[in-house]
Design a protein around this motif. Structure first.
Motif, mmCIF file in Angstrom:
data_model
loop_
_atom_site.group_PDB
_atom_site.id
_atom_site.type_symbol
_atom_site.label_atom_id
_atom_site.label_comp_id
_atom_site.label_asym_id
_atom_site.label_seq_id
_atom_site.Cartn_x
_atom_site.Cartn_y
_atom_site.Cartn_z
ATOM 1 N N ASN A 188 0.859 -1.189 0.000
ATOM 2 C CA ASN A 188 0.000 0.000 0.000
ATOM 3 C C ASN A 188 0.890 1.231 0.000
ATOM 4 N N CYS A 189 0.805 2.017 -1.094
ATOM 5 C CA CYS A 189 1.621 3.226 -1.230
ATOM 6 C C CYS A 189 0.812 4.495 -1.000
ATOM 7 N N GLY A 190 -0.453 4.363 -0.623
ATOM 8 C CA GLY A 190 -1.258 5.552 -0.395
ATOM 9 C C GLY A 190 -1.600 6.279 -1.686
ATOM 10 N N GLU A 191 -2.126 7.468 -1.541
ATOM 11 C CA GLU A 191 -2.482 8.280 -2.703
ATOM 12 C C GLU A 191 -1.278 9.094 -3.151
ATOM 13 N N PRO A 192 -1.039 9.293 -4.444
ATOM 14 C CA PRO A 192 -1.902 8.821 -5.538
ATOM 15 C C PRO A 192 -1.446 7.512 -6.164
ATOM 16 N N LEU A 193 -0.402 6.862 -5.582
ATOM 17 C CA LEU A 193 0.148 5.664 -6.216
ATOM 18 C C LEU A 193 -0.813 4.497 -6.141
ATOM 19 N N GLY A 194 -1.473 4.309 -5.007
ATOM 20 C CA GLY A 194 -2.433 3.233 -4.880
ATOM 21 C C GLY A 194 -1.832 2.001 -4.229
ATOM 22 N N CYS A 195 -2.542 0.884 -4.392
ATOM 23 C CA CYS A 195 -2.166 -0.383 -3.772
ATOM 24 C C CYS A 195 -1.751 -1.362 -4.860
ATOM 25 N N TYR A 196 -0.615 -2.046 -4.654
ATOM 26 C CA TYR A 196 -0.071 -2.979 -5.633
ATOM 27 C C TYR A 196 -0.026 -4.373 -5.021
ATOM 28 N N GLN A 197 -0.286 -5.383 -5.833
ATOM 29 C CA GLN A 197 -0.097 -6.781 -5.469
ATOM 30 C C GLN A 197 0.748 -7.438 -6.552
ATOM 31 N N GLY A 198 1.654 -8.304 -6.137
ATOM 32 C CA GLY A 198 2.497 -8.989 -7.101
ATOM 33 C C GLY A 198 3.525 -9.867 -6.413
ATOM 34 N N THR A 199 4.373 -10.470 -7.202
ATOM 35 C CA THR A 199 5.427 -11.357 -6.713
ATOM 36 C C THR A 199 6.751 -10.608 -6.734
#
Length: 480
Positions: A12-23
């Protein structure tokens, strides 16, 4: 940091980057690189995304890295064929007959000890394919790699299945997901430089671009080659010519005439017995124009019968009023709610044509009003208060004052039939309909429409006018 490679995480990078999921693909003290990433629940357009540690607000591990044991993907087992067709060797017996696989033999000895193997078997090796690893997983949610979609059995058996897996069982090229660089490709094309090069071409070549820029602008219906101005097909003597020359939409010119010539025109129609026919044709032209101003076919279609347009006809007691009454009867025949009001008085009893049209109003369904205030609000108003044939009979100024006062207050489109050249004070008309050649009418009378009343050529010759009909295939000609 290499021990975290392969973990499925949610960052979770907050605004405005958003939330990322990955390997996790790479990780060091300052950055973390994710592959097969999702951003805010949607697949990331690129194959990898790198995040700075300063931007990370929260990090959660979704799934740990899994180490898959090496599996044997291919083995060869000897299958023993018995002499009799009905007796077949089991897999355990085949493994016992093949000394190259001791593990399989030990397992089979436990389960097949009670069975006796045939003597002196001849073995034929067969291939046992291990399970293929499907690299193109279709998991219902992120990290659930064990769930695979159900597929229908392919026709052609195992051979067709292997061919399909060899063709479609691998991941697509990740480079295909990269965004197209529009700005970079647009910078390769310098439009301004191309135009300058075309404009500065050598003088020996024809400058097509400059010629196109300097060419005149034409309408879609205008002749590019140009043509001579239309010839005057109507010539009026100088002493009977008016000060205005009207022009049609296609350039044909129609001169105006004096009031004396117009009076002689109507008297000539009466002398030749063509007056009643001319009045009907003039009324037909006025009714067509009134129908157009009232809404035309849009208002008169059968589905709008409950809200028919309303027309009010203000007619004088003279031959000009006959045209108004005929127009009211024609409008009623089209489904218009027509109303008529007779304005003014006359020293002589009205003619037979006027009495006949007055009696036909009730049969045609035209309502007659005794006073102007009995008229309903109308969509269009027809003013037939003047007669060009009887202009020498000076009527009092207040003869039609009540009718004109109602017309001034009505918020309707007014159409004048054979109006006086100066118009009526305070009354603004949308259009005026005249027979033959018009007089120089006041701008308050609106656009002038000349109606073809089928005047014979003999009458024009008697009036000293060289006349060629300007109407073409139409019965009404709009003039400006």
């Amino acid at each position: 940091m290499s021990k975290w490679i392969g973990y499925a995480v949610s960052v979770n990078c907050g605004e405005p980057l958003g939330c990322y999921q990955g390997t996790i693909l790479e990780a060091d003290g300052s950055t973390i690189t994710l592959t097969k990433a999702f951003r805010n629940g949607f697949p990331y357009p690129k194959s990898q995304v790198t995040l700075n540690s300063a931007d990370i607000k929260d990090l959660k591990i979704i799934e740990e890295a899994r180490t898959e044991p090496s599996e044997q993907t291919h083995s060869t087992v000897a299958v023993t064929k018995s002499a009799k067709k009905g007796q077949r060797a089991t897999v355990c017996e085949n493994l016992e007959a093949n000394p190259s696989h001791p593990t399989g033999s030990q397992t089979c000895n436990k389960t097949c000890s009670s069975r006796s193997a045939p003597s002196a078997p001849r073995s034929k090796p067969i291939d046992i394919q291990g399970p293929r690893i499907n690299r193109n997983t279709h998991s219902g949610s992120y990290g659930n790699a064990s769930s695979t979609p159900k597929t229908r059995p392919q026709p052609g058996g195992e051979r067709a299945r292997r061919r399909n897996e060899a063709c479609f069982g691998h991941d697509a090229d990740p480079a295909l997901g990269d965004d197209f660089d529009f700005e970079g490709n647009l910078a390769l094309f310098d439009k301004q430089a191309l135009w300058e090069e075309m404009r500065t071409t050598a003088a020996t070549r024809p400058d097509v671009v400059r010629a196109a820029d300097e060419a005149a602008r034409y309408r879609h219906d205008e002749n590019v080659l140009g043509s001579a101005p239309p010839a005057d097909h109507i010539t009026v003597p100088a002493d009977r010519r008016g000060p205005v020359v009207y022009a049609a939409d296609d350039g044909r010119r129609v001169p105006s005439v004096t009031l004396d010539l117009r009076r002689d025109f109507w008297l000539g129609l009466r002398r030749l017995g063509l007056l009643e026919g001319a009045q009907v044709l003039l009324a037909r032209a006025a009714a067509d124009l009134a129908l157009r101003l009232a809404g035309g076919g849009r208002r008169l279609e059968p589905r709008n019968a409950h809200q028919a347009p309303v027309a009010a006809v203000l007619a004088g007691v003279h031959d000009g009023g006959v045209c108004g009454l005929v127009a009211a009867r024609i409008l009623a025949a089209h489904g218009v709610a027509a109303h008529a009001f007779l304005s003014g008085t006359t020293r002589e009893p009205p003619g037979a044509a006027f009495r006949r049209e007055l009696g036909a109003l009730a049969a045609a369904g035209v309502a007659r009003a005794e006073r102007p205030d009995e008229l309903p609000p109308a969509d269009v108003v027809l003013l037939a208060l003047s007669s060009p044939e009887e202009r020498e009979c000076q009527e009092p100024q207040d003869t039609h004052e009540a009718a004109l006062a109602w017309a001034r207050a009505a918020r309707s489109a007014c159409v004048a039939l054979e109006p006086p050249a100066e118009g009526w004070p305070g009354v603004s008309c949308r259009a005026s309909v005249v027979a033959g050649l018009p007089a120089a009418l006041s701008p308050s009378l609106g656009r002038v429409y000349a109606a073809n009343v089928a005047a014979p050529a003999r009458l024009w010759r008697e009036l000293g006018v060289s006349y060629r009909p300007p109407f073409g295939a139409a019965s009404v000609l709009a003039l400006d």
